[in-house]
Every structure is written in structure tokens, then in C-alpha cells.
Design a protein around this motif. Structure first.
Motif, PDB file in Angstrom:
ATOM      1  N   SER A 154       0.277  -0.680  -0.458  1.00  0.00           N
ATOM      2  CA  SER A 154       0.025  -0.489  -0.034  1.00  0.00           C
ATOM      3  C   SER A 154       0.825   1.180  -0.103  1.00  0.00           C
ATOM      4  O   SER A 154       2.131   1.244  -0.294  1.00  0.00           O
TER       5      SER A 154
ATOM      6  N   ASP B  93      -9.737  -3.303   0.565  1.00  0.00           N
ATOM      7  CA  ASP B  93      -9.297  -1.771   2.022  1.00  0.00           C
ATOM      8  C   ASP B  93      -9.370  -1.364   3.384  1.00  0.00           C
ATOM      9  O   ASP B  93      -8.679  -1.266   3.562  1.00  0.00           O
ATOM     10  N   GLU B  94     -10.423  -2.545   3.263  1.00  0.00           N
ATOM     11  CA  GLU B  94     -10.478  -2.673   4.651  1.00  0.00           C
ATOM     12  C   GLU B  94      -8.880  -3.803   5.972  1.00  0.00           C
ATOM     13  O   GLU B  94      -8.428  -3.604   6.556  1.00  0.00           O
TER      14      GLU B  94
ATOM     15  N   ARG C  30      -6.620  -0.327   5.910  1.00  0.00           N
ATOM     16  CA  ARG C  30      -6.813   0.594   7.744  1.00  0.00           C
ATOM     17  C   ARG C  30      -6.433  -0.469   8.352  1.00  0.00           C
ATOM     18  O   ARG C  30      -6.274  -0.147   9.381  1.00  0.00           O
TER      19      ARG C  30
ATOM     20  N   LEU D 116      -2.781   0.048   9.324  1.00  0.00           N
ATOM     21  CA  LEU D 116      -2.247   1.143   9.034  1.00  0.00           C
ATOM     22  C   LEU D 116      -1.468   1.542  11.166  1.00  0.00           C
ATOM     23  O   LEU D 116      -0.348   1.965  10.759  1.00  0.00           O
TER      24      LEU D 116
END
Length: 234
Positions: free
Chosen positions: A163, A201-202, A205, A208
Motif C-alpha cells: 500500500s 481496503d479494510e 486500514r 495502519l
């Protein structure tokens, strides 16, 4: 990107950490300089019929080869998959759907380029607590068209999801792998969960806080294979 990494854990450590119940992992040995096309340890889950998914530790070729490829290589590097497009890319979308993996690592190498001199300095990036990273990955089973038997010619191949770099790492490189927290392992591995871009995408996140808490230090030349490679440069 993530083009070199280390995994100094032994088989028993991986079995305990990831609660593995099966797989073909007898030949795994620690390495401090794992390169694309070399064997990597992968954690995956498979399910047959209505049986509960079985978590397995396997060895895979680092560099995903889609099942429709005619040979065990690709025209373009496939050891990383961009999280932003993995669900739509022909090479990766089938794996996003149901063949997702964890790729354990002690840490990974990245080269920081000096904007003035162009000199590249290797850094080793790892969790501060010394625990293993569990990088989000994808896998495929590729069958050699020349193989004759049903059980012959199968190769497990895998890629590491990347990412945009988190703010704490972007001064070293503009991409980083996606290190999943323990709380997201079950969802990511579950083959009964149909994966799509929303799931990817989850995952990004969820990763992170883990990525933002990684530490780094400069190292010497990344050549050979020994524990010295991940030690701070003198």
C-alpha cells in the motif's frame, strides 16, 4: 514495495504463532535474505465441502503465477501486488476472491535514496516488540502443463500485498507491505469469505496502526544470508 525480507523463525515457532493444523512445511529453514522466486513460508486456509477450514503452513515460490499462465514465470514482476488494484488485475483478482494468505516475516529491507547524491542506503524495518509480522498475501496453485499425473507438477506461488507508505515510513520508500494485526487474520484467511476491493481496503486500514509502529535502522550491504544482515550498520 517489498523485494527482500527476513524470517528467522523456525517451523515450530510458526506453528505455535499461527495455530497451524496442517500443511507441508518440513523443509522450511530460517533465512535473513529472502528474494523473489525463492521459497517463502505462507499461512493459508483451505476448506472442502462443509468441513471447517484447515489452517496450513506451506512453502511457496515468491512471485505469484496465475493458474492460466503457460509457464512458471510472468512477463512482469509479481512478488508484490498493489492493494489499490489487486481486486481488478487479471493476475490477482481470483486470489483476492478466495486465496488469501499471511506471509510471516521478522522484518523487511527497503532502500532509501538520497535525493542529492542518488546513493541508496538499505534499512531493515521490523516490529518494535520483536514479534513476527504477518504480511497480507495472495496465493495460487499453478499446474505445469507438461506434467502428466494428477498429483504432479503443482507449484504454490504467492505475492505480498503493498500500500502507500504510512507517514512514519514514507521518508524511506513510498510503499510498504500490509502487516495485518492478529485481529484481522481470521477474516483475511477465511476462504469462505468472498474477497473484493472492499475487503482489501479494510485490510489496509486494519494494518495502519501496525505499520505506523514499525521501527527501522540502516544496515550494511544485503548480500549473502546470515543474522548479521539485519544488524545496525557500524
Amino acid at each position: 514495495m517489498c523485494g527482500r525480507f527476513a524470517l528467522d523463525a523456525r517451523t515450530d515457532d510458526l506453528i505455535r504463532e499461527f495455530v497451524v493444523a496442517g500443511g507441508d512445511y518440513q523443509d522450511w529453514t530460517p533465512s535473513w535474505n529472502i528474494k523473489p522466486t525463492q521459497p517463502v513460508a505462507v499461512i493459508l486456509e483451505t476448506a472442502k465441502g462443509e468441513a471447517k477450514p484447515l489452517r496450513r503452513l506451506e512453502q511457496a515460490r515468491w512471485g505469484l503465477v496465475p493458474s492460466w499462465s503457460e509457464e512458471l514465470k510472468t512477463k512482469f514482476p509479481s512478488f508484490n501486488a498493489r492493494s489499490e488494484t489487486a481486486a481488478e488485475k487479471a493476475s490477482f483478482k481470483a486470489s483476492v476472491k478466495s486465496k488469501r494468505a499471511l506471509i510471516p516475516a521478522t522484518g523487511y529491507f527497503e532502500w532509501q535514496t538520497d535525493p542529492d547524491s542518488g546513493v541508496k542506503t538499505p534499512h531493515f524495518i521490523r516490529p518494535k516488540d520483536g514479534e513476527l509480522m504477518a504480511m497480507a498475501g495472495l496465493y495460487t496453485w499453478w499446474k505445469d502443463p507438461a506434467a502428466t499425473g494428477d498429483d504432479d507438477g503443482w507449484h504454490l506461488t504467492a505475492t505480498i500485498l503493498t500500500s502507500d507508505a504510512v507517514h512514519t515510513l514514507e521518508h524511506i520508500h513510498d510503499r510498504n507491505p500490509v502487516p495485518l494485526p492478529h485481529s484481522f487474520w481470521d477474516v483475511w484467511l477465511d476462504p469462505t469469505v468472498v474477497g473484493d476491493q472492499a475487503l482489501v481496503d479494510e485490510a489496509v486500514r486494519a494494518a495502519l496502526p501496525v505499520a505506523e509502529d514499525l521501527e527501522w535502522h540502516p544496515v550494511g550491504k544485503v548480500t549473502g544470508d546470515s543474522p548479521a544482515l539485519i544488524q545496525p550498520a557500524q
